[in-house]
Scaffold this active site. Structure first.
Site, mmCIF file in Angstrom:
data_model
loop_
_atom_site.group_PDB
_atom_site.id
_atom_site.type_symbol
_atom_site.label_atom_id
_atom_site.label_comp_id
_atom_site.label_asym_id
_atom_site.label_seq_id
_atom_site.Cartn_x
_atom_site.Cartn_y
_atom_site.Cartn_z
ATOM 1 C CE1 TYR A 19 -47.249 -69.439 -45.357
ATOM 2 C CE2 TYR A 19 -46.577 -68.100 -43.475
ATOM 3 C CZ TYR A 19 -47.435 -68.343 -44.532
ATOM 4 O OH TYR A 19 -48.479 -67.498 -44.779
ATOM 5 N N GLY A 51 -47.759 -62.708 -42.106
ATOM 6 C CA GLY A 51 -47.978 -62.488 -40.688
ATOM 7 C C GLY A 51 -47.411 -63.653 -39.888
ATOM 8 C CG HIS A 63 -49.572 -70.975 -42.129
ATOM 9 N ND1 HIS A 63 -50.841 -70.951 -41.567
ATOM 10 C CD2 HIS A 63 -48.967 -69.840 -41.715
ATOM 11 C CE1 HIS A 63 -50.985 -69.848 -40.857
ATOM 12 N NE2 HIS A 63 -49.866 -69.152 -40.914
#
Lengths: 598, 181
Positions: free
Chosen positions: B115, B109, B121
């Site tokens: 990332y 998502g 993240h």
């Protein structure tokens, strides 16, 4: 005065005597056997003389011994009997031969002629099967090592009586032996084959046919018919009825109707054995005791001592511990019902005098009479001293740790299949003969009968069970069974099938460890499949159903407190339905809010 | 042609905007077998024999799943634990997966930017996929560069179609040639 009594008047006296004496003696710790014997003495010719026809009663009630032997046979299938061959033929023959030897030597020392000494010794070497076995049963020792050795010895005596009855006439004047030995044997074998074949192929369909009628009394009638029929048949070919029905019992021990047979015959055995003991009590001739008390007392004590010493010694050889040897000796030291038969035969052959015969019969009777007293003394005073020294031997029985499944319909079968697939020993009880036939074909061990009868559960080995699963379809019966088992075996875990929500709580109240509603799991699964059909993913449908289940079970548990008040219960049910809807839809909303979009 | 086995784990595929389409298109290829774990095993009880049999038939193994909590949906872990047993997948014995190819097809998502070491993240996606690749490596499989779709929650219809096309292209290529040859 006995002759003009009607059958019912006679029955009244017997039953009243038994009902008064037996519980009283049992309460006093003297044992039921002694109670019957004393009741018999009281109503017999030597007592109040309320009743006559002692011989007829004795003869009739000896059928109780026949039923007893049949029941013992049912407990022993051929392979178990085979395992007993050593005690039967080793211990049994040693007991009979040594007792005859010792007793006749003692008689010879008292200057009794050889023939009389031998005859009397033979007659008194035999013990009383009903006295010994009934006492064992009262003590709950039937399955113990003493029990088995006692039984083996008694069985050998029963066997030994056959040739004795054939041989004794040869010693007398009337030497006409009946029937050729070879032909006789052939007839015996013929009858045994008939019983085996009949038991294997005829009995099952007949039992099934009768069980199908669901008329319990017809089943009972047939059971009795079977025993009496085989008994008479055996007698025809020269085997005693007791031994004959014992063999028939052994041959029927593998039948799945065995336990129902047991249950049906048991009460008759009990009553007839009671009557037998009463009759023995009635036959006690106290006048002889009065006229020559020392001779009689001396003879009884001598008999019990000599036989007892032989038995005590043999018990040691057979591997019994000290306190069990004492019990073994006292159980079998008395003279028995075979003494009556053998002494009568000796008298008829003029081998012994009428007076000697009467004396011997009194001795035999008194020895039976004192056995319960001696056993009581042993229990109260000797055993406590003997037990301290050595540990008790316990016999390990098979079928230990098994799971009993009561009710083997569609419900019980699934449980049973799971357990047996894991090789967990399963014992099945069901009361539908068609079901049993079916299960038998699939190779299951099945007991036929009514689960609410404690005896059946005990016959099925409930004392050694690890778990009882009540899977009956009949909710009331199931509840009765649960209650009864909890009462008698409070430590045995029970899992039960519940018909509905109400039963769930009632079962828990009775003390069942856990229960499941019979339709719940499968209905819930259909519900889950329905959700899937309606567009839920399989996993979501599953989780939703589980969630529902959790809420439902919690509410059911909570409803237990309203069990007795219908109004409150209905009210609670209504409330909880609304509550459940709220809970489920709240969860649903939560679910749809979640980001599972990719 | 090589046989491709797609082990597809999505807890609610009917609500999926991407993976459902990826799996459906892939399933149309005749050398592709899609096993949708949550549909096959809604209560998470996996038929180990059936799964191992499917693995034996395959030349290429694909794990297709939406990344959840920086890993796969729970059932894929259960699948690995019960199917990839000693003697079958590793250790002494069959080693049934030896030299087969392994592809991860995952969607997140989050965006590629999130990332990153400094992103929301905390690490690149490859770091979160490492355990799956190590599992494959441990079973002597050849690892193929993963097929990843990020921002998977906000795909335009056009982008969705292209993504599906890319996926089937990768599978078709995989089915034709042995990797690295």
């Amino acid at each position: 005065m006995g002759a003009d009594q009607t059958f019912l008047e006679g029955a009244l006296i017997y039953l009243a005597a038994a009902v008064v004496a037996v519980p009283l003696f049992k309460r006093l710790g003297l044992g039921a056997v002694l109670g019957y014997l004393v009741a018999g003495m009281a109503i017999g010719p030597s007592g109040f003389g309320l009743i006559g026809g002692v011989d007829a009663t004795l003869q009739f009630s000896e059928f109780g011994v026949v039923l007893l032997m049949f029941l013992i046979g049912l407990e022993l299938n051929p392979s178990k009997l085979w395992k007993l061959r050593k005690p039967i033929f080793g211990l049994g023959s040693a007991q009979v031969l040594l007792s005859i030897l010792v007793l006749s030597m003692a008689a010879l020392m008292l200057d009794v002629p050889l023939v009389v000494a031998l005859g009397a010794a033979t007659a008194l070497a035999m013990s009383s099967t009903p006295v010994a076995l009934q006492s064992l049963e009262e003590k709950g020792l039937s399955g113990s090592m003493v029990g088995r050795l006692s039984f083996s010895t008694l069985l050998f005596q029963d066997i030994a009586v056959i040739p004795l009855l054939a041989l004794l006439p040869l010693m007398g004047v009337d030497a006409a032996a009946e029937g050729g030995g070879f032909m006789g044997a052939l007839r015996v074998i013929g009858v045994l084959v008939l019983i085996i074949v009949g038991g294997q192929f005829l009995l099952r369909p007949v039992f099934r046919f009768i069980a199908d009628t669901r008329l319990r009394e017809v089943f009972t009638a047939f059971s009795l018919l079977l025993v009496i029929g085989t008994g008479l048949l055996m007698q025809q070919v020269g085997i005693s009825m007791a031994l004959g029905t014992f063999l028939a019992g052994v041959l029927l021990a593998e039948s799945e109707y065995r336990h129902e047979l047991e249950l049906n015959i048991e009460p008759f055995k009990g009553l007839l054995l009671g009557l037998f003991f009463i009759a023995v009590g009635m036959s006690v001739d106290l006048s002889l005791l009065v006229s020559s008390p020392l001779a009689i007392i001396g003879a009884v004590l001598g008999l019990i001592t000599l036989k007892g010493v032989v038995l005590y010694g043999l018990g040691g050889f057979a591997g019994l511990v000290r306190q069990d040897r004492m019990l073994f000796a006292l159980l079998l030291a008395q003279g028995g019902e075979f003494a009556f038969v053998l002494i009568a035969l000796l008298k008829n052959q003029a081998l012994i005098s009428v007076e000697a015969a009467a004396f011997l019969i009194v001795v035999a009777t008194f020895s039976m009479l004192v056995t319960p007293v001696l056993l009581m003394i042993n229990d109260k005073f000797l055993q406590p001293r003997l037990t301290s020294s050595s540990a008790l031997e316990s016999d390990i029985e098979h079928n230990e740790n098994h799971v009993i499944i009561a009710g083997y319909g569609r419900f019980g079968q699934i449980v049973g299949r799971l357990l047996s697939s894991l090789k967990i020993p399963v014992t099945v009880i069901d009361h539908d003969p068609n079901q049993i036939e079916m299960l038998r074909r699939f190779g299951f061990k099945v007991f036929y009968g009514d689960v609410t009868r404690l005896e059946l559960l005990e016959a099925a080995g409930i004392s050694k069970a690890k778990l009882l699963i009540l899977a009956l379809g009949d909710g009331e019966m199931l509840m009765d069974a649960a209650q009864m088992v909890k009462e008698h075996y409070p430590d045995l875990p029970i899992l039960a099938r519940a018909a509905n929500r109400g039963d769930m709580n009632r079962l828990k109240e009775v003390g069942v460890n856990d229960a499941r509603r019979e339709m719940f799991a499968s209905s819930l699964e259909i519900g889950e499949l329905a959700l899937k059909q309606l567009g839920y993913s399989a996993h979501q449908a599953h989780k939703t159903a589980l969630k529902f289940r959790g809420y439902d079970e919690k509410m059911l548990e909570a409803s237990a407190q309203f069990r007795d008040d219908e109004k409150l219960l209905i009210n609670y049910a209504k409330q909880s339905r609304i509550h459940l809807e709220d809970l489920m839809s709240a969860d649903q909303e939560e679910l749809s809010k979640r980001e599972e979009g990719w | 042609m090589k046989n491709i086995l797609i082990i597809f784990a999505h807890p609610a595929p009917n609500k999926s905007g991407l993976n459902r389409h990826l799996a459906a298109e892939a399933a149309k290829l005749k050398n592709v077998e899609v096993r949708e774990l949550y549909e096959l095993y809604p209560n998470l009880h996996i038929d180990v024999r059936a799964e191992q049999e499917a693995l034996r038939r395959a030349d290429v193994l694909v794990f297709q799943f939406p990344v959840q909590w920086f890993s796969s949906p729970a059932i894929l872990k259960e699948w690995q634990d019960s199917v990839l047993t000693n003697g079958f997948a590793y250790g002494d014995g069959e080693r049934a997966l030896r030299d087969k190819e392994f592809l991860l097809a995952v969607s997140t998502g989050g965006s590629p930017e999130s990332y990153q070491t400094k992103g929301r993240h905390g690490a690149p996606l490859s770091q979160y996929l490492a355990p799956f690749e190590q599992t494959a490596r441990f079973c002597d499989m050849k690892i193929i560069d993963p097929f990843t779709v990020q921002n998977a929650g906000d795909l335009t219809p056009d982008l969705l179609q292209r993504t599906v096309q890319n996926y089937t292209d990768v599978l078709i290529q995989l089915g034709k040639y042995h990797y690295g040859s």
